[in-house]
Scaffold this motif. Sequence first.
Motif: not given
Length: 187
Positions: A64-66, A85-90
Motif C-alpha cells: 500500500n503506497f501513494e 495504490f493497493q497491490v494484491s498478494p497475487i
Amino acid sequence: MLGAMIRLFKVKEKQRELAENANGGVPFKKHTAGELRLHKDISELNLPSSCTMTFPNGKDNLMNFEVSIRPDEGYYLGGTFLFSFQVSPIYPHEAPKVKCKTKVYHPNIDLEGNVCLNILREDWKPVLNINTIIYGLYHLFTEPNWEDPLNHDAAAVLRDNPKMFESNVRRALSGGYVGQTFFQRCI
C-alpha cells in the motif's frame, strides 16, 4: 515419494523458524510472490521528476503506497494529484487497485476517485509494472481522453468546448466550483 519430500521440507522450514525465534532472532516472515515482484518493481522505478512515491504505513508495508503526480504540461500544469495504490498478494497476475485521493475535474477520473485507465482493467498483463501505471496516470493529465470517460460532463465539455474545459480545470485547481461541485485547491 514427492509428497514425503514436500512434508520433509515443510518440517525443516518450521524447525528453522522455531530455532530463529528461540535464539532471539527476528521472526521469519515469508514474502508472497506479489511482494517479491513489487519489491523488484520499486527497486527498478524510473519515475519522471514530477512524480514521487511515499509509503504512509512505512516501508514494511510495500503493498500500500501513494504516488503524487505534478504535471509539468497540459491543462493540469502545476496541480498536485495524490493516488493510492493497493497491490494484491497475487500481483502481477492482478492489476493494483488505484484511486485518486484528490478530487479533480477530469474526464477519466470520477468524483469518487475511480480511474479509467485501460491498463488497470482489460489491458492489464503481468508483464506490466508499477512504472507503467504511473506513466499511464501521468499521461491522463497531459492528454485527457474524452472518448473513454468516467466523468461524462467533463468529457463532453473537453470534446465540444476545449477553451471552457481549460477554464473549468483552472477553476477546479484553484479551489472553486465547477457546476454544483466544489474542488479543493490543489495548485
